[in-house]
Design an enzyme around this catalytic site. Structure first.
Site, PDB file in Angstrom:
ATOM      1  N   ASP A  15      20.187 -67.225  -6.939  1.00 35.52           N
ATOM      2  CA  ASP A  15      18.584 -66.631  -6.389  1.00 35.52           C
ATOM      3  C   ASP A  15      19.599 -66.988  -5.121  1.00 35.52           C
ATOM      4  O   ASP A  15      20.495 -65.683  -4.532  1.00 35.52           O
ATOM      5  CB  ASP A  15      17.854 -68.097  -5.996  1.00 35.52           C
ATOM      6  CG  ASP A  15      16.108 -66.865  -5.329  1.00 35.52           C
ATOM      7  OD1 ASP A  15      16.667 -66.236  -4.636  1.00 35.52           O
ATOM      8  OD2 ASP A  15      15.588 -68.205  -5.336  1.00 35.52           O
ATOM      9  N   HIS A  44      10.418 -68.778  -9.866  1.00 32.69           N
ATOM     10  CA  HIS A  44      10.265 -70.052  -9.244  1.00 32.69           C
ATOM     11  C   HIS A  44       8.563 -70.880  -9.818  1.00 32.69           C
ATOM     12  O   HIS A  44       8.509 -71.402 -10.830  1.00 32.69           O
ATOM     13  CB  HIS A  44       9.632 -70.015  -7.791  1.00 32.69           C
ATOM     14  CG  HIS A  44      11.148 -69.081  -6.720  1.00 32.69           C
ATOM     15  ND1 HIS A  44      11.849 -69.770  -6.817  1.00 32.69           N
ATOM     16  CD2 HIS A  44      10.996 -67.865  -6.356  1.00 32.69           C
ATOM     17  CE1 HIS A  44      12.327 -69.628  -6.865  1.00 32.69           C
ATOM     18  NE2 HIS A  44      12.189 -67.937  -6.090  1.00 32.69           N
TER      19      HIS A  44
END
Length: 449
Positions: A319, A268
């Site tokens: 994810d 991220h």
């Protein structure tokens, strides 16, 4: 026995070439001939590109897709979503874990991913006690990857605390928790268990909330040469809590007090200062971007344009697996930058193709992050490749087909080969019916139970 593919075009290390014969044998590409004539027995295919890595997956969350899209009594956020995820994670047994992961891996292959980085933190039994084999849940991940036919970089997660400063874990985290000694025993067990040539082992200190600086240093020192993945700066609350604890932002801690290099992948890394962004790029670490999940959770936008200008490298991952789509990850990465900058073709290189730039970035960064061989269509490379099919017959050449695949609707994944084995044909996984049937039974029990 050698399998011969005859491709209308193929993305070779020096660029696109027409009429390419690819010989596959022993799990590798044995020969590449461009400008060739098709021979009897060749398998005719469309456009061939190297296989792409999905650098960040939580496979068990595939079963949660669509179950968290109702507004709660207060404003929803990443943190309210996390509470729901914890409750869901407490229910899964090993058989269910394997079935869910295998379904996720089937969908990844059908999307064009040939390797997955499994950021795996669901380690223990429902009451938090280790299984008789402490690697039980990791072994189910290995079995799911083998069953689906996807290459795996397994990233067992070290998770010890609930917040900065070594705070005691919460009860909802009981299935995740290790101390250093127990975690080292886990990775030793996995080193012995991972026997497929395709597979790799890395480590994943979950975050600087879940692992102290000292623990992160010890983990990295104990696993020399392994890929290292960590969640960082996904949410502003995390950044603010880090500053309150140490006076430093989490990426500053990684850059200035721990030290990162090219074997690190920062997952991220959404909320960065300019200095942090430049520091990550200079370190050689990969930015692990998950645009679909980041949009779903309302995380924010990674400064991709400036990061690439700095010389940074990136890869993409699915994810939370709320939607498993390589083209959507790449498209949303670009579209987010367009919305932010109010421009178009933001991540293209010079006057080139946006799709081409996105794909090449994801290829190199994903492989680096997962400790995988260079993804290329060249003699000696692993025979991991994706065949794209033009569904309307325009026969676009070069990067144009990537633009039409990522941003259009008339190019699709046709075939996927991993280690020289064809696992997807006609856009459909070879064992989809069996695996989807097992998954449906598990999902019915989880949702209705």
């Amino acid at each position: 026995m050698e399998t011969m593919l005859f491709a209308e075009q193929a993305l070779l290390p020096k660029g696109w070439a027409r009429d390419v014969r690819l010989g596959l044998a022993g799990g590798v590409i044995a020969a590449v001939e461009a400008g060739a004539a098709r021979q009897a027995g060749d398998i005719a295919v469309g456009a061939v590109i190297p296989g792409i890595a999905n650098l960040h997956s939580h496979a068990f969350q595939r079963a949660m897709a669509g179950l968290t899209e109702r507004r709660g009594p207060t404003a929803d956020s990443f943190w309210t979503w996390r509470d729901l995820m914890y409750r869901f994670a407490l229910d899964l047994d090993p058989d269910q874990m394997q079935a869910v992961a295998e379904m996720a891996y089937v969908e990844m292959l059908e999307a064009g991913f040939t390797r997955v980085g499994e950021f795996h933190y669901l380690h223990h039994d429902r009451d938090g006690r280790p299984y008789a084999d402490p690697a039980e849940m990791s072994l189910r991940i290995l079995a799911a990857a083998e069953g689906a036919g996807i290459a795996l970089t397994h990233l067992p997660v070290f998770y010890a605390h609930s917040d900065f400063g070594g705070a005691a874990p919460g009860d909802g985290q009981r299935r995740f928790i290790h101390d250093l000694d127990a975690f080292l025993r886990l990775t030793e067990r996995l080193c012995a268990a991972m026997t497929r040539p395709l597979d790799r082992l890395g480590i994943a200190p979950h975050s600087l909330r879940a692992a102290t600086e000292e623990e992160v240093r010890a983990l990295v020192a104990a696993h020399p040469g392994c890929p290292v993945h960590i969640h960082v700066a996904e949410q502003m609350r995390e950044v603010e809590d880090s500053v309150a604890h140490s006076g430093l932002r989490p990426v500053e801690v990684l850059l200035n007090r721990i030290g990162i290099d090219a074997r690190w992948c920062l997952i991220h890394a959404t909320h960065l200062t300019d200095a942090e962004r430049r520091g990550i790029a200079a370190s050689g670490a990969v930015a692990g971007l998950c645009p679909v999940t980041e949009a779903n959770l309302g995380d924010g936008l990674f400064p991709a344009r400036d990061f690439l200008t700095d010389g940074g490298c990136f890869g993409v991952g699915s994810d939370s697996n709320v939607e498993i789509s390589l083209r959507e990850e790449l498209k949303i990465l670009e579209y987010g930058q367009r919305l932010f900058s109010r421009g178009r073709n933001v991540l293209a290189e010079g006057s080139g193709s946006t799709g081409g730039a996105l794909l090449r970035g994801a290829l190199s960064g994903g492989a680096q992050a997962l400790g995988a061989p260079a993804p290329e269509l060249a003699a000696g490379a692993s025979a991991d490749l994706v065949v794209l099919r033009d569904t309307v017959g325009l026969r676009a050449g070069g990067d144009r087909i990537l633009d039409r695949w990522i941003f259009g609707a008339d190019v699709a994944v046709d075939q996927v080969w991993v280690g020289g084995a064809r696992v997807v044909s006609g856009g459909r996984h070879r064992d989809r019916d069996r695996i989807a049937g097992a998954y449906a039974k598990v999902l019915a029990g989880l949702v209705d139970g």
